[in-house]
Design an enzyme around this catalytic site. Sequence first.
Site, PDB file in Angstrom:
ATOM      1  N   LYS A  58       1.028  -1.254  -0.393  1.00  0.00           N
ATOM      2  CA  LYS A  58      -0.037   0.325  -0.034  1.00  0.00           C
ATOM      3  C   LYS A  58       0.799   1.449   0.127  1.00  0.00           C
ATOM      4  CE  LYS A  58      -3.599   2.212   2.805  1.00  0.00           C
ATOM      5  NZ  LYS A  58      -3.079   3.033   2.683  1.00  0.00           N
ATOM      6  N   SER A 100      -2.585   5.094  -4.134  1.00  0.00           N
ATOM      7  CA  SER A 100      -2.649   5.780  -2.854  1.00  0.00           C
ATOM      8  C   SER A 100      -1.648   6.792  -2.394  1.00  0.00           C
ATOM      9  CB  SER A 100      -2.397   5.321  -1.313  1.00  0.00           C
ATOM     10  OG  SER A 100      -3.310   6.255  -0.071  1.00  0.00           O
ATOM     11  N   HIS A 149      -1.854   8.261   0.881  1.00  0.00           N
ATOM     12  CA  HIS A 149      -2.631   7.841   1.891  1.00  0.00           C
ATOM     13  C   HIS A 149      -2.903   9.180   2.740  1.00  0.00           C
ATOM     14  CE1 HIS A 149      -1.427   5.556   5.546  1.00  0.00           C
ATOM     15  NE2 HIS A 149      -1.598   6.699   6.232  1.00  0.00           N
ATOM     16  N   ARG A 175      -0.164  12.573   1.984  1.00  0.00           N
ATOM     17  CA  ARG A 175       1.027  12.741   2.990  1.00  0.00           C
ATOM     18  C   ARG A 175       2.243  13.783   2.148  1.00  0.00           C
ATOM     19  NH1 ARG A 175       2.171   9.839   7.684  1.00  0.00           N
ATOM     20  NH2 ARG A 175       4.489   9.692   7.022  1.00  0.00           N
ATOM     21  N   ASP A 232      -7.047   3.746  -3.854  1.00  0.00           N
ATOM     22  CA  ASP A 232      -7.671   4.677  -2.387  1.00  0.00           C
ATOM     23  C   ASP A 232      -7.553   6.063  -2.832  1.00  0.00           C
ATOM     24  OD1 ASP A 232      -8.458   4.921   0.190  1.00  0.00           O
ATOM     25  OD2 ASP A 232      -6.447   4.473   0.855  1.00  0.00           O
ATOM     26  N   ARG A 276     -13.875   7.246   3.832  1.00  0.00           N
ATOM     27  CA  ARG A 276     -14.490   8.586   4.279  1.00  0.00           C
ATOM     28  C   ARG A 276     -15.994   8.637   4.564  1.00  0.00           C
ATOM     29  NH1 ARG A 276     -10.914  13.740   2.422  1.00  0.00           N
ATOM     30  NH2 ARG A 276      -8.908  13.334   3.774  1.00  0.00           N
TER      31      ARG A 276
END
Length: 294
Positions: free
Chosen positions: A166, A188, A190, A193, A219, A243
């Site tokens: 991931k 992703s 994340h 980040r 994602d 979410r």
Amino acid sequence: MERMYISDEITRTYFDRLLVEFRHIDSVWPDTSLKLWGREFKTPVMTAALSHLHNTRPEGMKLMAEGAYKADAICFSGMGPVSELGEMLSTNAAVIKIIKPYKDRGMITERIKFAEEHGAFAVGMDIDHAFSRKGYDEIEGDEMRPVTEAELKSIISSTKLPFVIKGVLSVSDAQKAVNAGASAIVISHHNGRLDTAVPPLMIIEDIKKVVGNMPIFVDCSVQSGLDVYKCLALGATAVCVGRPLMPRLKENGSDGVKDIINEITNDLKYTMSMTGASNLASIDPSTIHKATFL
């Protein structure tokens, strides 16, 4: 806008600039079943690798897994104690346990072993959680360190479970994931980040060329079945939703999670019916058009 949310905003904008054409003639109400690693699920909509859901509702992680089980969907597990993973697995959900890149590599081994012994569907690693803006990351007192391709290969070869990497957001990391023997990747950033991180759907087609038939999960900022359709059309095997689950979990526990997964899946079915796709394999990437005027 706070800087930490810029990548999410960019990703959301990119989603909305992908336009979908209609294909009505010969269309049917579609089948969304997903086959993965010897099992079949009713939907390619998966829960994201969430953590600390006890802050949303007591036993939140267990309830999320239970909701996924009721919806016949795959459930990811983010960081948390092994006892919490055990509670999630007790629901009979197909749980993919994502493990942080702990400096103490023994912690990784221990978590993989626990997942194996208690019936996890797969395991994996958050490769994008090694650094903070102050240096190496530290989470709940545990230090993180980046992993090498050789380390990943060794870790992956140590388990018989499918292994998911991931945090892939480049062709370079995708190729290294292939080299290391990964079973799947999650594209992703994340939750941003890195400011102005590339949206997953902007890079998925290039990554697909590298990984071939390896399953790709997407994602970040997925909110609807229409979003899921766009991910699948561009090369995703399945999609993580985070979410939208939170308020439903808070309000109605596992049934709330089940309901939102089903609602997003039904929205996906509607989109597929409007674009001539009878099943996931027949979703046609040529139905997606990238707007240049919005």
